[in-house]
Enzyme design. Structure first.
Site, PDB file in Angstrom:
ATOM      1  CB  SER A 114     -47.650-135.166   4.943  1.00 32.41           C
ATOM      2  OG  SER A 114     -47.216-135.178   3.605  1.00 32.41           O
ATOM      3  CE  LYS A 126     -46.395-131.734   3.487  1.00 35.21           C
ATOM      4  NZ  LYS A 126     -45.128-131.410   4.173  1.00 35.21           N
ATOM      5  CG  ASP A 157     -44.617-130.353   0.310  1.00 36.89           C
ATOM      6  OD1 ASP A 157     -43.961-129.697  -0.538  1.00 36.89           O
ATOM      7  OD2 ASP A 157     -44.087-131.047   1.201  1.00 36.89           O
TER       8      ASP A 157
END
Ligand code: SMG
Ligand code: MG
Length: 386
Positions: free
Chosen positions: A151, A177, A204
């Site tokens: 992430s 991500k 996200d």
């Protein structure tokens, strides 16, 4: 299926396990670099460790709440209060039969899932150690290597983000991500996709949009994303269902899924096509296993989310992600992604094929480095039966 795990008793200590002591510690570790999301930025992580003692062993868990109530209403401070004054006394009061009975004892206290999970995690590590099983074995894990992604927080510049994308792809991570927010979204995704046409790519938003942004979010459809995670409000299912029916990209819910009931409702309403299971957000193994089983029975893919955990929480995530329904890469990065030195030995490493090994040793399968923890401890509290 896996729900029978909920009622397994501890053979090493037949029938009931007396919890003799619960220790709560906060430990601060600096991050290599700040981590920024749509709701804010952190430079260090105040980790909340839970140790549960009984039957001659110690089990370790972690409360994943942050210092400030942005990702969730829970904080390190609220969890300390709720565990000290309510949850721990309920566990210390009398011996515990199994995970299901433990969860039932915590259930009357509304909410505070991350606090509850810290205790469930430590209890399950303790049970696994007493049974000389790995946590993965104890919960019915089937995978010995877990596919992982990374992430990437919002960066000061696009160039800095692109450099990090290249770096983590080079390390083998199977999925990238990107954290997004209004003003750091379509153009950023377009550029990453242009440079990497074939990678597994997701975004996200951590609740940064509203249903009024539907047309804006639809622009993401052209980039072939694996998913868009939690675009709308933290407790919403209805607007997400409306958004999902109007865009091609699969929605994955994170913040909105706080337990099995919300998971069932989200699937019934069509609010998402994928679920991110975070063991802390849902209140521990008892709920995480139920959500996994529900999704597995319906063919809904799940993956294991992360909360910048220390190796202790990370090891629990690895065990959880060894269940068969975890078919998408999890946010389970190497210890070195965030920390110069982790609290466990050996540290979590990601191999060049983008997987992490599920350890076979008892419990977490890693050694907890108590000397290092002690050297970094900010607060420590011992709780015992009256
Ligand atoms: O553990 O690598 C990790 C972090 C993964 O992005 C991550 N977590 O919403 O999924 C999420 C965020 C929550 C933490 S933000 C401080
Ligand atoms: Mg998320």
């Amino acid at each position: 299926m896996r729900s029978e795990v909920l009622n397994q008793t501890v053979e090493a200590v037949p029938d009931r396990l007396a919890i003799e002591r619960i220790e709560l510690r906060t430990v601060r570790l600096p991050l290599h670099e700040p981590f920024e999301t749509s709701f804010g930025r952190i430079d260090s992580r105040l980790l909340f460790l839970v140790a549960v003692k009984g039957g001659g062993e110690t089990g370790w868990g972690e409360v994943v709440a942050a210092e400030e109530p942005f990702y969730s209403y829970e904080t390190v401070g609220t969890a300390l209060h709720v565990i000290r004054d309510y949850l721990a006394p309920a566990l210390l009061a009398e011996p515990v039969r199994d995970l299901s009975e433990l969860a039932g004892r915590l259930a009357p206290f509304r909410g505070h899932n991350m606090a509850k999970a810290g205790l469930e995690l430590a209890y399950m590590d303790l049970v696994a150690r007493l049974k000389s099983q790995s946590l993965s074995q104890l919960i019915g894990g089937t995978r010995d290597r877990i596919p992982v992604g990374v992430s990437l927080g919002i960066q000061p510049t696009l160039d800095q983000l692109l450099e990090r994308v290249d770096r983590y792809l080079g390390l083998g991570y199977q999925r990238i991500k990107l954290k997004i927010k209004p003003g750091w979204d379509i153009e950023v995704v377009k550029e990453v996709r242009r440079r990497h046409p074939d990678i597994l790519l997701s975004v996200d938003a951590n609740c940064a949009y509203t249903i009024a942004d539907r047309d804006h979010l639809r622009q993401l459809d052209e980039f072939g994303l694996l998913m868009i995670e939690q675009p709308l409000e933290h407790d919403d299912l209805i607007d997400h269902a409306q958004l999902q029916s109007g865009i091609q990209t699969s929605i994955c819910l994170d913040e909105s899924i706080t337990g099995i009931g919300r998971a069932r409702q989200a699937l019934e309403l069509g609010s998402c096509r994928i679920i991110n299971i975070k063991i802390g957000r849902v209140g521990g193994y008892s709920q995480a296993l139920k959500i996994h089983d529900l999704c597995y029975s319906k063919g809904i893919p799940v993956w294991c989310g992360g909360m910048l955990e220390s190796g202790i929480g990370r090891a629990h995530n690895i065990a959880l992600a060894s269940l068969p329904g975890f078919v998408l890469p999890g946010d389970i990065s190497a210890s070195s992604r965030y920390f110069a030195r982790d609290l466990i030995v050996p540290e979590v490493t990601v191999s060049s094929d983008g997987t992490v090994a599920a350890p076979r040793g008892p419990g977490l399968g890693f050694d907890v480095n108590l000397d290092y923890i002690t050297s970094r401890t900010e607060t420590m509290m011992r709780l015992e039966p009256h």
